[in-house]
Scaffold this motif. Structure first.
Motif, PDB file in Angstrom:
ATOM      1  N   THR A 132      20.592 -13.400 -11.310  1.00  0.00           N
ATOM      2  CA  THR A 132      19.592 -12.907 -12.266  1.00  0.00           C
ATOM      3  C   THR A 132      18.346 -12.458 -11.522  1.00  0.00           C
ATOM      4  OG1 THR A 132      18.605 -15.077 -12.572  1.00  0.00           O
ATOM      5  CG2 THR A 132      20.453 -14.518 -14.026  1.00  0.00           C
ATOM      6  N   ALA A 133      17.470 -11.788 -12.226  1.00  0.00           N
ATOM      7  CA  ALA A 133      16.231 -11.284 -11.621  1.00  0.00           C
ATOM      8  C   ALA A 133      15.361 -12.432 -11.140  1.00  0.00           C
ATOM      9  CB  ALA A 133      15.483 -10.415 -12.624  1.00  0.00           C
ATOM     10  N   LYS A 134      15.322 -13.531 -11.913  1.00  0.00           N
ATOM     11  CA  LYS A 134      14.494 -14.687 -11.515  1.00  0.00           C
ATOM     12  C   LYS A 134      15.038 -15.342 -10.256  1.00  0.00           C
ATOM     13  CE  LYS A 134      12.096 -15.769 -15.669  1.00  0.00           C
ATOM     14  NZ  LYS A 134      11.096 -16.702 -16.068  1.00  0.00           N
ATOM     15  N   GLN A 135      16.354 -15.413 -10.140  1.00  0.00           N
ATOM     16  CA  GLN A 135      16.955 -16.000  -8.936  1.00  0.00           C
ATOM     17  C   GLN A 135      16.608 -15.162  -7.703  1.00  0.00           C
ATOM     18  OE1 GLN A 135      21.049 -16.060 -10.183  1.00  0.00           O
ATOM     19  NE2 GLN A 135      20.992 -18.256 -10.695  1.00  0.00           N
ATOM     20  N   GLN A 166      14.015 -13.170  -7.380  1.00  0.00           N
ATOM     21  CA  GLN A 166      12.579 -13.332  -7.114  1.00  0.00           C
ATOM     22  C   GLN A 166      12.322 -14.641  -6.370  1.00  0.00           C
ATOM     23  OE1 GLN A 166      10.791 -13.046 -10.983  1.00  0.00           O
ATOM     24  NE2 GLN A 166      10.333 -10.851 -10.755  1.00  0.00           N
ATOM     25  N   TYR A 167      12.998 -15.701  -6.787  1.00  0.00           N
ATOM     26  CA  TYR A 167      12.833 -16.998  -6.146  1.00  0.00           C
ATOM     27  C   TYR A 167      13.255 -16.918  -4.679  1.00  0.00           C
ATOM     28  CZ  TYR A 167      13.554 -21.895  -4.948  1.00  0.00           C
ATOM     29  OH  TYR A 167      13.514 -23.118  -4.326  1.00  0.00           O
ATOM     30  N   ARG A 168      14.418 -16.312  -4.428  1.00  0.00           N
ATOM     31  CA  ARG A 168      14.916 -16.178  -3.053  1.00  0.00           C
ATOM     32  C   ARG A 168      13.969 -15.340  -2.204  1.00  0.00           C
ATOM     33  NH1 ARG A 168      21.025 -14.779  -4.726  1.00  0.00           N
ATOM     34  NH2 ARG A 168      21.612 -16.818  -5.523  1.00  0.00           N
TER      35      ARG A 168
END
Length: 76
Positions: A3-6, A8-10
């Motif tokens: 996902t986009a949040k994953q 961004q987190y990475r």
């Protein structure tokens, strides 16, 4: 798929790691420069002062033998 949040987190984790490594690289470069300057100074000192020949150590056994001979002479 991530996902986009994953993602961004990475990316955030990768950026943190990159900044940390950049700081370490800067610190290591500084340390290398100081060590190089110390090496230059040490080489200059070594060239300036010629090495002196070491004095041979005195034999302790010879002195001990002399003492024994003196003792033997006193007994006679």
């Amino acid at each position: 798929m991530a996902t986009a949040k994953q993602i961004q987190y990475r990316m955030g984790q990768a950026k943190k790691k990159l900044t940390k490594l950049n700081k370490e690289v800067a610190a290591v470069k500084k340390k290398v420069k100081t060590l190089e300057s110390q090496l230059k100074r040490a080489k200059a000192v070594a060239k300036a002062k010629p090495k002196k020949a070491k004095a041979k150590p005195k034999r302790k056994k010879a002195a001990a033998k002399k003492k024994k001979r003196v003792v033997r002479r006193k007994r006679k």
